[in-house]
Scaffold this active site. Structure first.
Site, PDB file in Angstrom:
ATOM      1  NE  ARG A  20      -8.647 -11.572   4.394  1.00  0.00           N
ATOM      2  CZ  ARG A  20      -7.893 -10.477   4.384  1.00  0.00           C
ATOM      3  NH1 ARG A  20      -7.739  -9.737   5.461  1.00  0.00           N
ATOM      4  NH2 ARG A  20      -7.269 -10.107   3.284  1.00  0.00           N
ATOM      5  N   GLY A  23       0.045 -13.091   3.181  1.00  0.00           N
ATOM      6  CA  GLY A  23       1.209 -12.904   4.048  1.00  0.00           C
ATOM      7  C   GLY A  23       0.937 -13.411   5.454  1.00  0.00           C
ATOM      8  CB  CYS A 131      -9.346  -7.911  -1.525  1.00  0.00           C
ATOM      9  SG  CYS A 131      -9.503  -9.266  -0.337  1.00  0.00           S
ATOM     10  CB  SER A 133      -3.329  -6.576  -0.226  1.00  0.00           C
ATOM     11  OG  SER A 133      -1.929  -6.437  -0.281  1.00  0.00           O
ATOM     12  CG  ASP A 200      -4.580 -14.613  -2.467  1.00  0.00           C
ATOM     13  OD1 ASP A 200      -5.175 -13.609  -2.908  1.00  0.00           O
ATOM     14  OD2 ASP A 200      -4.625 -14.961  -1.283  1.00  0.00           O
ATOM     15  CE  LYS A 236       1.900 -12.305  -0.168  1.00  0.00           C
ATOM     16  NZ  LYS A 236       1.445 -10.926   0.004  1.00  0.00           N
TER      17      LYS A 236
HETATM   18  P1  RI2 Z   1      -1.512  -9.712   1.695  1.00  0.00           P
HETATM   19  C1  RI2 Z   1      -6.129 -11.987   0.237  1.00  0.00           C
HETATM   20  O1  RI2 Z   1      -6.857 -13.187   0.188  1.00  0.00           O
HETATM   21  C2  RI2 Z   1      -6.463 -11.049  -0.908  1.00  0.00           C
HETATM   22  O2  RI2 Z   1      -6.736 -11.716  -2.112  1.00  0.00           O
HETATM   23  C3  RI2 Z   1      -5.188 -10.226  -0.963  1.00  0.00           C
HETATM   24  O3  RI2 Z   1      -5.018  -9.529  -2.183  1.00  0.00           O
HETATM   25  C4  RI2 Z   1      -4.135 -11.301  -0.761  1.00  0.00           C
HETATM   26  O4  RI2 Z   1      -4.704 -12.188   0.204  1.00  0.00           O
HETATM   27  C5  RI2 Z   1      -2.777 -10.836  -0.326  1.00  0.00           C
HETATM   28  O5  RI2 Z   1      -2.828 -10.241   0.943  1.00  0.00           O
HETATM   29  P2  RI2 Z   1      -7.866 -13.673   1.381  1.00  0.00           P
HETATM   30  O6  RI2 Z   1      -6.995 -14.367   2.418  1.00  0.00           O
HETATM   31  O7  RI2 Z   1      -0.569 -10.864   1.828  1.00  0.00           O
HETATM   32  O8  RI2 Z   1      -8.631 -12.510   1.916  1.00  0.00           O
HETATM   33  O9  RI2 Z   1      -0.913  -8.602   0.878  1.00  0.00           O
HETATM   34  O10 RI2 Z   1      -8.774 -14.691   0.716  1.00  0.00           O
HETATM   35  O11 RI2 Z   1      -2.044  -9.241   3.028  1.00  0.00           O
END
Ligand code: RI2
Length: 328
Positions: A20, A23, A131, A133, A200, A236
């Site tokens: 998840r 990226g 969250c 990231s 996202d 993104k």
């Molecule tokens: P990086 C995540 O989604 C969060 O919403 C986070 O802000 C976004 O992806 C970007 O994350 P989820 O996969 O690419 O937890 O910066 O639903 O790691």
């Protein structure tokens, strides 16, 4: 040609959120295409190989709908395949090389992003994040090493609790971090200097699509006159939004809110579990990208620069279906 089990596993891991973060999802998509090309055992025929890659692409695109990094990763690889001349061998090596290049470039983007982001924070900052990231963690760790971060508030991020990953990663680097329930954001906002969130997707008008609850944080930051920054690599940004598409918001099953045995007690209750929300550009002070710190109003410019070449033949991919082709 059967889809290799290694590729099916990547697709399952994205779907179940074992993999998840926008990226990571994008790199996993590129990895799936690369693995598929490496494990291809069909006839040495370019047409058959291309159909096989299209099948893999559809599978990967059907996993999660919101993170635009995923279709952008697939577009990056498949458009290189479309553009390369030659036969089967050239086609296969192009998929392998271009997918590896995508993975490498997205990892390199963190270096620039953390440099630009850390510069932007003021000394001794209190930062709030939501969250988990990877891009945001990179900025915070870099800024912390430059003595620019004194404390980080990290939300739990219900219902999946990705905020716990943030706390673990920041603590590993020695960053002082305080975990708060999502509902405590406004309570601590008066202490915060910068709110930093990941992305996202970024739409062409500069709106942000990020983890559910992000827009409430932006609202609270605006009220308290706290800078609200979005840390987002340019892959993104959503080219589909230029031709009027909306970014679909993923809804996940109620089992993420309650265990099944408890859910069974609530026969007459409905549950809603949207995973992302939209923060309008007016609430965003800047987008911190690998090409610089830009105002959200520049998102469409970035999109035309980065994806202009693809706009006349963009394929709108939604849950694995190609809905529109050759849009003029
Ligand atoms: P990086 C995540 O989604 C969060 O919403 C986070 O802000 C976004 O992806 C970007 O994350 P989820 O996969 O690419 O937890 O910066 O639903 O790691």
């Amino acid at each position: 040609m059967e889809v290799p089990s290694e590729v099916l596993k990547i697709a399952d891991d994205i779907k179940s959120m074992k993999i998840r973060g926008a990226g990571n999802i994008a790199r996993a998509a590129a990895e799936a295409l690369k693995t598929a090309a490496e494990l291809y055992r069909g006839p040495a025929d370019r047409r058959v190989f291309t159909e096989y890659i299209e099948k893999i692409s559809s599978l990967i695109l059907s996993t999660r709908p919101t993170a635009v990094s995923l279709p952008n990763a697939v577009l990056y690889v498949t458009s290189a395949l479309e553009n390369v001349g030659g036969g089967f061998e050239e086609a296969r090596s192009t998929v392998i090389e271009v997918a590896s290049k995508f993975i490498k470039e997205t990892l390199e983007a963190y270096v620039k992003i953390s440099e630009f982001g850390a510069k932007r924070l003021k000394d001794n900052s209190v930062v709030l994040t939501h969250c988990h990231s990877t891009a945001v963690v990179n900025v915070i760790v870099k800024a912390f090493k430059l003595n620019k971060v004194s404390k980080v508030y990290s939300t739990e991020t219900r219902p999946v609790f990705q905020g716990r990953i943030t706390v673990r990663e920041l603590s590993k680097h020695g960053v002082p971090v305080v975990q708060i329930p999502d509902s405590a954001v406004r309570y601590v906002m008066h202490e915060v200097d910068h709110a930093l969130v990941g992305a996202d997707a970024v739409a062409c008008n500069g709106a942000l699509i990020n983890k559910i609850g992000t827009s409430q944080i932006a609202l609270s930051a605006k009220e308290a006159r706290v800078n609200f920054y979005v840390v987002a690599e340019t892959y993104k940004f959503s080219p589909e939004t230029i031709i009027g598409e909306l970014i679909p918001i993923e809804h996940r099953p109620p089992e993420e809110l309650y265990p099944l045995e408890v859910l069974n007690e609530f026969k007459k209750t409905k549950f809603l579990n949207p995973v992302f929300d939209v923060t309008p550009p007016e609430y965003i002070d800047a987008l911190i990208t690998e090409i610089g710190v830009i105002p959200p109003q520049l998102a469409s410019y970035v999109l035309f620069e980065k994806y202009g070449w693809a706009l006349n033949k963009i394929k709108i991919r939604r849950m694995g279906k190609i809905l529109v082709e050759d849009v003029d």
